[in-house]
Motif scaffolding. Structure first.
Motif, PDB file in Angstrom:
ATOM      1  N   VAL A  77      -5.677  -7.555  90.073  1.00  0.00           N
ATOM      2  CA  VAL A  77      -5.414  -6.399  90.934  1.00  0.00           C
ATOM      3  C   VAL A  77      -3.943  -6.345  91.324  1.00  0.00           C
ATOM      4  N   VAL A  78      -3.348  -7.484  91.607  1.00  0.00           N
ATOM      5  CA  VAL A  78      -1.928  -7.519  91.972  1.00  0.00           C
ATOM      6  C   VAL A  78      -1.067  -7.084  90.784  1.00  0.00           C
ATOM      7  N   ARG A  81      -1.394  -3.350  90.455  1.00  0.00           N
ATOM      8  CA  ARG A  81      -0.634  -2.711  91.529  1.00  0.00           C
ATOM      9  C   ARG A  81       0.860  -2.731  91.227  1.00  0.00           C
ATOM     10  N   ASP A  82       1.363  -3.873  90.749  1.00  0.00           N
ATOM     11  CA  ASP A  82       2.786  -3.975  90.426  1.00  0.00           C
ATOM     12  C   ASP A  82       3.183  -3.005  89.327  1.00  0.00           C
ATOM     13  N   VAL A  84       1.716  -0.129  88.640  1.00  0.00           N
ATOM     14  CA  VAL A  84       1.679   1.232  89.198  1.00  0.00           C
ATOM     15  C   VAL A  84       2.939   1.499  90.017  1.00  0.00           C
ATOM     16  N   VAL A  85       3.340   0.533  90.824  1.00  0.00           N
ATOM     17  CA  VAL A  85       4.554   0.692  91.633  1.00  0.00           C
ATOM     18  C   VAL A  85       5.774   0.808  90.729  1.00  0.00           C
TER      19      VAL A  85
END
Length: 96
Positions: A77-78, A81-82, A84-85
């Motif tokens: 998940v991290v 998320r990274d 996507v950012v």
């Protein structure tokens, strides 16, 4: 009318149809929903196994497996998320 112009117009019309976006809003939403549900289930199973191990109802091997699965889920998940950012920041850097 020149035949080459007619062929060019037909080809353009076909390419325009092929390049038209198709609405697929439900697929992406369903995918993210399934991903979030799977993540929550993995964490809940890990917590339940940890609680059971604390009171002596689960063996240490099951606890290690549950913690490993939770760690892998969190790392995944991290990473997503990274990415996507990073993609969002790349979009912000594009010249207008």
């Amino acid at each position: 009318m020149d035949i080459r112009t007619s062929i060019a117009a037909q080809t353009y019309a076909q390419a325009r149809q092929a390049a038209a976006p198709e609405p697929k809003s439900d697929d992406a939403a369903a995918g993210f929903s399934k991903l979030a549900e799977s993540f929550a289930n993995t964490l809940a199973a890990g917590e339940a196994t940890a609680k059971a191990a604390m009171v002596g109802d689960a063996d240490p091997h099951a606890l290690v497996q549950a913690l490993s699965a939770s760690e892998t889920a969190i790392e995944t998940v991290v990473t997503v998320r990274d990415k996507v950012v990073e993609a969002y920041q790349e979009i912000l850097r594009m010249p207008v």
